[in-house]
Design an enzyme around this catalytic site. Sequence first.
Site, PDB file in Angstrom:
ATOM      1  N   GLY A  69      44.076  43.785  44.700  1.00 46.02           N
ATOM      2  CA  GLY A  69      42.686  43.856  45.129  1.00 46.02           C
ATOM      3  C   GLY A  69      42.540  44.712  46.352  1.00 46.02           C
ATOM      4  O   GLY A  69      43.520  44.995  47.045  1.00 46.02           O
TER       5      GLY A  69
ATOM      6  N   GLY B 129      41.308  43.444  52.580  1.00 43.62           N
ATOM      7  CA  GLY B 129      40.343  42.550  53.213  1.00 43.62           C
ATOM      8  C   GLY B 129      39.729  41.515  52.301  1.00 43.62           C
ATOM      9  O   GLY B 129      38.820  40.803  52.691  1.00 43.62           O
ATOM     10  N   THR B 130      40.230  41.421  51.070  1.00 42.44           N
ATOM     11  CA  THR B 130      39.638  40.451  50.152  1.00 42.44           C
ATOM     12  C   THR B 130      40.321  39.095  50.229  1.00 42.44           C
ATOM     13  O   THR B 130      39.946  38.179  49.499  1.00 42.44           O
ATOM     14  CB  THR B 130      39.703  40.955  48.698  1.00 42.44           C
ATOM     15  OG1 THR B 130      40.998  41.477  48.466  1.00 42.44           O
ATOM     16  CG2 THR B 130      38.674  42.030  48.454  1.00 42.44           C
ATOM     17  N   GLY B 131      41.303  38.977  51.097  1.00 41.99           N
ATOM     18  CA  GLY B 131      41.891  37.660  51.310  1.00 41.99           C
ATOM     19  C   GLY B 131      43.217  37.427  50.598  1.00 41.99           C
ATOM     20  O   GLY B 131      43.589  36.289  50.353  1.00 41.99           O
ATOM     21  N   LYS B 132      43.950  38.489  50.313  1.00 39.29           N
ATOM     22  CA  LYS B 132      45.230  38.325  49.619  1.00 39.29           C
ATOM     23  C   LYS B 132      46.242  37.625  50.531  1.00 39.29           C
ATOM     24  O   LYS B 132      46.915  36.686  50.116  1.00 39.29           O
ATOM     25  CB  LYS B 132      45.762  39.692  49.164  1.00 39.29           C
ATOM     26  CG  LYS B 132      44.833  40.362  48.151  1.00 39.29           C
ATOM     27  CD  LYS B 132      45.384  41.671  47.643  1.00 39.29           C
ATOM     28  CE  LYS B 132      45.379  42.763  48.696  1.00 39.29           C
ATOM     29  NZ  LYS B 132      44.029  43.088  49.204  1.00 39.29           N
TER      30      LYS B 132
ATOM     31  N   GLU C  92      26.529  47.883  32.701  1.00 39.30           N
ATOM     32  CA  GLU C  92      27.372  46.723  32.369  1.00 39.30           C
ATOM     33  C   GLU C  92      26.697  45.814  31.352  1.00 39.30           C
ATOM     34  O   GLU C  92      27.351  45.275  30.463  1.00 39.30           O
ATOM     35  CB  GLU C  92      27.724  45.932  33.633  1.00 39.30           C
ATOM     36  CG  GLU C  92      28.559  46.703  34.649  1.00 39.30           C
ATOM     37  CD  GLU C  92      29.844  47.269  34.061  1.00 39.30           C
ATOM     38  OE1 GLU C  92      30.429  46.650  33.153  1.00 39.30           O
ATOM     39  OE2 GLU C  92      30.255  48.366  34.498  1.00 39.30           O
TER      40      GLU C  92
ATOM     41  N   HIS D 237      27.295  47.201  27.889  1.00 34.50           N
ATOM     42  CA  HIS D 237      28.578  46.800  27.300  1.00 34.50           C
ATOM     43  C   HIS D 237      28.496  45.381  26.745  1.00 34.50           C
ATOM     44  O   HIS D 237      28.899  45.109  25.619  1.00 34.50           O
ATOM     45  CB  HIS D 237      29.676  46.766  28.377  1.00 34.50           C
ATOM     46  CG  HIS D 237      30.171  48.110  28.814  1.00 34.50           C
ATOM     47  ND1 HIS D 237      30.630  49.055  27.942  1.00 34.50           N
ATOM     48  CD2 HIS D 237      30.316  48.643  30.058  1.00 34.50           C
ATOM     49  CE1 HIS D 237      31.035  50.123  28.630  1.00 34.50           C
ATOM     50  NE2 HIS D 237      30.843  49.905  29.920  1.00 34.50           N
TER      51      HIS D 237
ATOM     52  N   ASP E  31      35.238  54.655  30.291  1.00 32.15           N
ATOM     53  CA  ASP E  31      34.852  54.125  28.977  1.00 32.15           C
ATOM     54  C   ASP E  31      35.089  55.174  27.902  1.00 32.15           C
ATOM     55  O   ASP E  31      35.641  54.893  26.842  1.00 32.15           O
ATOM     56  CB  ASP E  31      33.359  53.772  28.948  1.00 32.15           C
ATOM     57  CG  ASP E  31      33.016  52.689  29.948  1.00 32.15           C
ATOM     58  OD1 ASP E  31      33.924  51.938  30.327  1.00 32.15           O
ATOM     59  OD2 ASP E  31      31.834  52.617  30.346  1.00 32.15           O
TER      60      ASP E  31
HETATM   61  P1  ADP Z   1      44.021  41.288  52.525  1.00 25.55           P
HETATM   62  O1  ADP Z   1      45.351  40.686  52.684  1.00 25.55           O
HETATM   63  O2  ADP Z   1      43.478  41.171  51.126  1.00 25.55           O
HETATM   64  O3  ADP Z   1      43.871  42.668  53.050  1.00 25.55           O
HETATM   65  P2  ADP Z   1      43.320  39.268  54.409  1.00 25.55           P
HETATM   66  O4  ADP Z   1      43.817  38.067  53.702  1.00 25.55           O
HETATM   67  O5  ADP Z   1      44.170  39.816  55.484  1.00 25.55           O
HETATM   68  O6  ADP Z   1      42.997  40.425  53.367  1.00 25.55           O
HETATM   69  O7  ADP Z   1      41.864  38.955  54.943  1.00 25.55           O
HETATM   70  C1  ADP Z   1      41.460  39.328  56.220  1.00 25.55           C
HETATM   71  C2  ADP Z   1      40.542  38.288  56.796  1.00 25.55           C
HETATM   72  O8  ADP Z   1      39.307  38.265  56.083  1.00 25.55           O
HETATM   73  C3  ADP Z   1      41.071  36.884  56.681  1.00 25.55           C
HETATM   74  O9  ADP Z   1      41.881  36.566  57.767  1.00 25.55           O
HETATM   75  C4  ADP Z   1      39.806  36.052  56.667  1.00 25.55           C
HETATM   76  O10 ADP Z   1      39.337  35.833  57.966  1.00 25.55           O
HETATM   77  C5  ADP Z   1      38.819  36.959  55.973  1.00 25.55           C
HETATM   78  N1  ADP Z   1      38.688  36.624  54.547  1.00 25.55           N
HETATM   79  C6  ADP Z   1      38.996  37.423  53.512  1.00 25.55           C
HETATM   80  N2  ADP Z   1      38.725  36.813  52.338  1.00 25.55           N
HETATM   81  C7  ADP Z   1      38.261  35.590  52.633  1.00 25.55           C
HETATM   82  C8  ADP Z   1      37.830  34.482  51.842  1.00 25.55           C
HETATM   83  N3  ADP Z   1      37.812  34.521  50.507  1.00 25.55           N
HETATM   84  N4  ADP Z   1      37.415  33.374  52.495  1.00 25.55           N
HETATM   85  C9  ADP Z   1      37.423  33.319  53.836  1.00 25.55           C
HETATM   86  N5  ADP Z   1      37.827  34.316  54.631  1.00 25.55           N
HETATM   87  C10 ADP Z   1      38.240  35.460  54.059  1.00 25.55           C
HETATM   88 ZN    ZN Z   2      31.460  51.082  31.519  1.00 26.99          ZN
END
Ligand code: ADP
Ligand code: ZN
Length: 602
Positions: A199, A202-205, A422, A425, A498
């Site tokens: 992903g 910044g999506t929370g991985k 979308e 589709h 597509d």
């Molecule tokens: P990635 O590893 O995907 O780059 P991070 O896990 O380091 O992203 O996320 C960075 C920060 O963003 C986290 O420390 C948190 O504060 C915030 N964050 C991201 N996704 C979420 C989520 N789903 N819920 C709460 N906080 C989140």
């Molecule tokens: Zn499409």
Amino acid sequence: MEKKFQFSLSYLFIALAIFILLQNWLSPQINNVSYSQFKSHVAEKKINSVVISSTLLKGYEKVETDMKEPMFPKALFVTPRIDDRNLVDFLEKHGVDIIAANENTFLRTLLSWILPTLFFVGIWMFMMKRMGQGGGGMMTLGKSKAKIIAQTDLGVDFNSVAGQEEAKVELAEVIEFLKTPEKFTRLGAKIPKGILLVGPPGTGKTLLAKAVAGESGVPFFSISGSDFIEMFVGLGAARVRDLFEQANAKAPCIVFIDELDSLGKARGSGMMGGHDEREQTLNQLLAEMDGFEVNKGVVILAATNRPEILDPALLRPGRFDRHILVDRPDLKERVAILAVHSKGIKISPDVDLEIIARRTPGFTGADLANLVNEATLLAVRKGKDLVEATEFEAAIDRIVAGLEKKNRVLNETEKKTVAYHETGHALVATFRKTAEKVHKISIVPRGIGALGYTMQLPTEDRFLMSKTELLEKIDVLLGGRGAEKIIFNEITTGAQNDLQRATDIARSMVAMYGMNEKLGQVTYLQQANQFLQQGLFQQKEFSDQTALLIDEEVRKIIDERMVGVEKTLIEQRPLLEKIAKVLLEKEALDDEEFKALVGEGG
Ligand code: ADP
Ligand code: ZN
């Protein structure tokens, strides 16, 4: 090499400072005086004993004590010795003790010269020893600095991660295993060794990986792929070894490798040709992953936002064979993330998190965390007691401007186009008997691939596909562009992927599966070996004429299917409009919501 340079320089500095201090400390307070001043000090009885050496005169003032031995002299006057015949007479006249120097500054010389020399030699030997270890230059220095330490008590669990429900469901099994491995090992079940979180940044991985460790109460090792690739040759592989040694000792535990792509890029790719250091490190990682027992209790989670450039070897069974999509949050999830991050912050009751979430499509969890923080800082700067809506508005504007530069936010027209695309589709999928059922539609911009996406679940695993199924697959793929054409009377670049996939299917029907009358039951193309070849097809020998015919027939299939797709969409236009509007509003629809909307009719 810069690090090494800095390192020795700083040591040199410290040594120099110590040396100067030592010198100062060893030399007593000295008053350098002229010869005549010295004599007048004698005349004034300030000096009552003189040490005469070959070059110097040193005058001491004796301290009166009851002891027989004189105390350590209090003051010292030094002057260069001049060839003065009357000196001894002069001194005797003033009752001064005359001491012939036995030139024994031995101890002092020893201390002020030999000691620092020894000190330098010590440093030099220390450095040589460091360099000698493992024959890898200064590597061990880097190693000790990068000592990977397991974190425990991270204070993060699934409650800290808002949304990402699908990822959580997938990870639940891992937690279960780490908590009660017996349950799995008893029946010989195998838990995946490696799980890849895919992903945008910044999506929370990282957060999810930590939450898995937190939920199962096991140690968490974390390292970034780019950390492995250091400037000292051989270090990367050594670090991997080090990491797994520690992980094995601490099992059950979680090893998290961030930025896997920077270490696991396909080997031999890139402009510089091979990158020895990276390759060695990657090979070491593969070897370690193959080496440890499946149920030892070490689970490796890795994160990447560029899965497509990973070395295929990393994705083979027994390595990172399970992938979890960690996507940008939709509206509902953004509200939840905002709620998590505004806990503990004094927010005015006039702030509606839902309104903020609506204004922030395309924001990641990290962006939202940043948003709450910025707004709070603004309120602090204004001296407010509560964070109000105006601060949130200002913070949104600021962050959106930054994201727009990075091309990550869709404008209103684009969003609308994607919504209709979308829905196109999804609707075509609904009105084709053999098409896979819609699982999720989303217009949240994604870091990977298409702008929006429609996820279809295969209803069953298929080995055989009929001609009808293949054609209807093409229909679904064309549905996106079809909808754009009908609604906006305009087409966009958004359908490139597509069309590519539709064309691939049509081409394989014509030239591989013998499903075309003109070309007959003959195969002209072979499926390319995925791991060896870049493209999908491998060409056999055939004439230019045949090639032309294949192209014509492929085109005919696509054109014919497009007509059918447009027909369906024109018939279903009211439904198309209605669902697209709901999608625009909610940004994502799951299968239930979608089915309900279709059921209601247009
Ligand atoms: P990635 O590893 O995907 O780059 P991070 O896990 O380091 O992203 O996320 C960075 C920060 O963003 C986290 O420390 C948190 O504060 C915030 N964050 C991201 N996704 C979420 C989520 N789903 N819920 C709460 N906080 C989140
Ligand atoms: Zn499409």
